[in-house]
Every structure is written in structure tokens, then in C-alpha cells.
Design a protein around this motif. Structure first.
Motif, PDB file in Angstrom:
ATOM      1  N   TRP A 167       0.824  -1.209   0.000  1.00 15.73           N
ATOM      2  CA  TRP A 167       0.000   0.000   0.000  1.00 15.73           C
ATOM      3  C   TRP A 167       0.861   1.263   0.000  1.00 15.73           C
ATOM      4  CZ3 TRP A 167       0.354   3.542   3.920  1.00 15.73           C
ATOM      5  CH2 TRP A 167       0.915   3.116   5.139  1.00 15.73           C
ATOM      6  N   ASN A 187       2.124   1.720  -3.611  1.00 15.33           N
ATOM      7  CA  ASN A 187       1.060   2.272  -4.444  1.00 15.33           C
ATOM      8  C   ASN A 187       0.886   3.771  -4.192  1.00 15.33           C
ATOM      9  OD1 ASN A 187       0.457  -0.250  -5.555  1.00 15.33           O
ATOM     10  ND2 ASN A 187      -1.027  -0.738  -3.962  1.00 15.33           N
ATOM     11  N   THR A 231      -0.665  -2.102  -7.756  1.00 21.30           N
ATOM     12  CA  THR A 231      -1.737  -3.107  -7.736  1.00 21.30           C
ATOM     13  C   THR A 231      -3.118  -2.483  -7.700  1.00 21.30           C
ATOM     14  OG1 THR A 231      -1.480  -3.230  -5.332  1.00 21.30           O
ATOM     15  CG2 THR A 231      -0.280  -4.839  -6.660  1.00 21.30           C
ATOM     16  N   ARG A 232      -3.223  -1.298  -7.109  1.00 19.77           N
ATOM     17  CA  ARG A 232      -4.526  -0.622  -7.051  1.00 19.77           C
ATOM     18  C   ARG A 232      -4.285   0.832  -6.700  1.00 19.77           C
ATOM     19  NH1 ARG A 232      -6.088   0.472  -1.842  1.00 19.77           N
ATOM     20  NH2 ARG A 232      -4.950  -0.644  -0.182  1.00 19.77           N
TER      21      ARG A 232
END
Length: 443
Positions: A67, A70, A180-181
Motif C-alpha cells: 500500500w 502504491n 496493484t490498485r
């Protein structure tokens, strides 16, 4: 091969090829044209610390969770896009096509910064070194073709853009990482203060040279700015040959070895002192002769005094590098940022009267500022790292040996430069071996 070998290879290919191209370009360009390119590239260079330091070093220190990576990618790309738009707009409003062409570089840096940070964190220095050598070589050959075809400073602009594009592309391919996101806003905000501190430290620290260059160009003229630019390029080359490889590996090694951090710090300080003391002694002694081999007589005679004046700045930068990296590892980045701000402000203050004299006086002003700032910075930084002045005494032997070697060389007969270099190096090594050194033990 060793980490140190590939770190040196990385920095030599990154700055060495760049500097070699620039030195070749000086034979095609006048001092006025060199000053014009330097002025256009100054804001781009100033912004590079945002991604190369702020984002990449945050990845090394904090990027252990997906996270966070990202979030750092979003921050990096957004900042790169913002800077690209700002620079392109300034170029359009001021009718500066060179700045418009260079404006894409921050966006490319932003796209590849997280991948580069991952490669550095994992100490994949071999991949980084080969990447840099390949991209720089391709970009340099293209620029040489443009120079031969008469495109002038546009050859240097083409080199800069092609180099940024190739570096971004290979960083992403080598790291094999993609976001990833999209992160939540709450995931991004905790990262911003640390990114800002590290980036501000590097931007403020790197701002001194571009701003001084702009000031020299505006007050002393483009030819003076051209000579100042050549001197700063060679200064950066010397830094790449000595300090940058050690700086590149110091941060991840200090971050990985918290138990033996004191001994690791002394080890990095010793290496920096050994290299920097002798290299800058060589610059003080042989700058005119060495520059005469690289540049035209006009450019060499204008550049040599400026480069000699930068010797103090280079030496102080080398000796404080391990301190800066150790503070960064311990998340004491605010003090490193304060040092950069004080250095910039004091350098600007001393630069003002120097601008009425010569570019050499301007370089001396920056060296004097570095000396004065370190009188405050070192005593303040050491307690935060649980270190003392005895831990810095490892730097004393190389400094003393370099000074004695200079004196001995100056009183030797008039030997050829190569013979003087060989004799001086031998004297230096013998003196360092004979001078007393502290006995370091774990605490």
C-alpha cells in the motif's frame, strides 16, 4: 563482484558519460551557448531531487508494504505531471522552446522513481550500472550525431530527454513492479511529510549550484556562466568518481545494519575521507594542467580557478555525507533539511558581494559557506546518532596526509605532471599508513 564495485560503476557511467559528452560539446559550443543551455536546464536539474531522493529514498526506508508503494507511485506521478505542466507553461510564456522540450523530464522521472527505489533498496547495483551505461551510451551517441550535424545546444537537450525516457523504461522493466490498485487518500497522506522532508533536503541542497549559475549569468554575463557551468560539471564528475558511489550504498547498508551502526558509520566516513582528501588535493595542485588536456585553452584558463575554488565545498560535502545518511536512516531528516536551508541562505548571503568580483569569488563563497555551516551542524548531529568527535577522528589521518603530500610535492624538482602525480600518491599512501588511527571497537 562487490557492492562497492558496482556502485562505482553505476556512478561513473551515470556522470562520466554525461561529463564526457559535455566536454566534447564544449569544443563545438561557445561559452555563451553553454551558458544558455545551463540556464534552460537549471530548473529541470533543480526538480530532479524530488524523485531521485524524495521518492526513491522513501521507498528504501518505508516502502516495505504494497500500500505504501502504491501511494508513493501516485504521489510521484502526480508531482512529475505537475512539474511538466509548470515548466512547459513557463517555456511557452517566456518563448523558451528549449525549456518546453525539457519539460517532459520530470514526468518521466516520476513514472520510474518507485521502481528505481526498489532496485536501490535491494542493492541491485549491477542492474542499475548496466542500465545506466547502456542508456547513457545510446543517448550520447545520438547527441554526438546531432552535434556533428550542427544542431548546437539541441544535441544536449536531446541527450537529456532520451536519457530520461530510457532510464524510466528500464527501471520499470528491471524492477518488475506495477501498482496493484489506487491507494486511498488515507494511505497517501502519512507518506507525504517524509517524502517532503527528504525531497526538500535534496532540492534545497542541489539548488545552490543552479541558483548560483543563474546569478552569475545575470550579473557577470553568459561567458562567465559558461565557465562556471563547465567547472560545476567537472565538480560533479569528481563527485561521481569519489563520493557518489559511497553515498549510494551508505543509505541501504546503514538501514540494514542497525546493531553495528557506529562501526558502519566510521567505515563509510573512512572511505569518504581517503578518497576526497587526495582527489581534492590533486585538483588544487593540477587543475590547470588537467583541464588543459580536456578543454580548449580558452575554456581551460577560464575554468581552472573556479574549479580550484570548489575544492573546499567538495571536501566538506564528502566528510558530512555519512552523517547525512545516518541521520536519514534514523528518520532525523529534519536536521539534514535544516542544514541544507542554512547552507543555501548563507551561501546566497556570501554570494552577493562575490557577484561583483568574479565567478571564482562566487565559488570561494560557496566553499566558505560550507565550512561555516559545518561548525554548527556536526556538533548538533553527533548526539542524535549517539556518536562523538572521537568517531570523526578517523578522517584526520587522510586530511593531514593530503596536506603534507601537497607540501612535499610543491618543494620537489620540476617533474612532469604524471611523475608528480605518481610520487604524490605514493607519499600520500605512506603517510596515511604511518599516521596514527583510532582503535574502533563496538560500543
Amino acid at each position: 563482484m562487490s557492492t562497492q564495485f558496482w556502485s562505482f560503476g553505476l556512478q561513473w557511467s551515470r556522470v562520466g558519460i554525461n561529463a564526457a559528452l559535455f566536454l566534447i560539446a564544449t569544443r563545438f559550443l561557445s561559452l555563451t551557448e553553454i551558458g544558455l543551455f545551463a540556464t534552460a536546464f537549471a530548473p529541470i536539474r533543480l526538480s530532479q531531487g524530488l524523485h531521485r531522493a524524495g521518492i526513491a529514498e522513501t521507498v528504501i526506508i518505508l516502502g516495505k508494504h504494497p500500500w505504501r508503494l502504491n501511494g508513493l507511485f501516485v504521489v510521484s506521478t502526480a508531482l512529475g505531471l505537475f512539474l511538466a505542466v509548470v515548466f512547459a507553461s513557463i517555456g511557452y510564456l517566456t518563448a523558451t522552446p528549449t525549456l518546453i522540450a525539457l519539460a517532459i523530464i520530470p514526468l518521466l522521472n516520476g513514472l520510474g522513481a518507485v521502481s528505481e527505489g526498489l532496485l536501490r533498496r535491494n542493492l541491485r547495483l549491477r542492474a542499475l550500472a548496466l542500465r545506466t551505461a547502456i542508456i547513457q551510451s545510446v543517448a550520447a551517441l545520438s547527441a554526438l550525431g546531432l552535434l556533428a550535424a550542427g544542431f548546437g545546444i539541441w544535441a544536449l537537450i536531446g541527450f537529456a530527454v532520451l536519457n530520461a525516457f530510457g532510464t524510466c523504461l528500464l527501471n520499470c522493466m528491471l524492477a518488475r513492479w506495477v501498482p496493484t490498485r489506487l491507494p486511498r487518500f488515507a494511505d497517501v497522506t502519512p507518506l507525504l511529510p517524509k517524502v517532503a522532508q527528504i525531497a526538500a533536503r535534496d532540492i534545497v541542497g542541489a539548488a545552490q549550484m543552479p541558483l548560483a549559475l543563474l546569478a552569475v549569468g545575470l550579473t557577470l554575463g553568459l561567458p562567465a556562466a559558461g565557465a562556471f557551468q563547465i567547472a560545476t560539471r567537472i565538480y560533479n564528475l569528481i563527485d561521481a568518481l569519489t563520493l557518489s558511489p559511497l553515498r549510494f550504498i551508505a543509505l541501504p547498508q546503514l538501514a540494514q545494519d542497525t546493531v553495528g551502526s557506529r562501526l558502519r558509520f566510521v567505515e563509510h566516513l573512512s572511505r569518504a575521507a581517503w578518497l576526497a582528501s587526495w582527489v581534492w588535493a590533486i585538483v588544487l595542485l593540477f587543475a590547470p594542467d588537467l583541464l588543459g588536456l580536456l578543454l580548449t585553452h580558452e575554456h581551460a584558463s577560464a575554468t581552472a580557478p573556479i574549479l580550484r575554488a570548489f575544492a573546499g565545498l567538495g571536501l566538506f560535502s564528502a566528510l558530512t555525507m555519512p552523517l547525512n545518511q545516518a541521520l536519514t536512516v534514523r528518520l532525523q531528516t529534519s536536521l539534514v533539511l535544516q542544514r541544507a536551508i542554512v547552507m543555501l541562505c548563507l551561501g546566497a548571503l556570501l554570494l552577493l558581494p562575490a557577484l561583483t568580483v568574479s565567478p571564482t569569488a562566487c565559488a570561494l563563497a560557496l566553499s566558505a559557506a560550507a565550512f561555516i555551516v559545518n561548525l554548527w551542524y556536526i556538533p548538533t548531529a553527533l548526539p542524535r546518532l549517539y556518536l562523538n568527535f572521537k568517531d570523526l577522528s578517523v578522517a584526520g589521518s587522510p586530511l593531514l596526509a593530503a596536506g603534507l603530500a601537497i607540501c612535499l610535492i610543491l618543494i620537489t624538482p620540476n617533474l612532469p605532471m604524471i611523475a608528480q602525480l605518481a610520487c604524490g600518491t605514493l607519499i600520500y599512501l605512506c603517510l596515511v599508513a604511518l599516521l596514527p588511527k583510532p582503535n574502533m571497537r563496538p560500543t
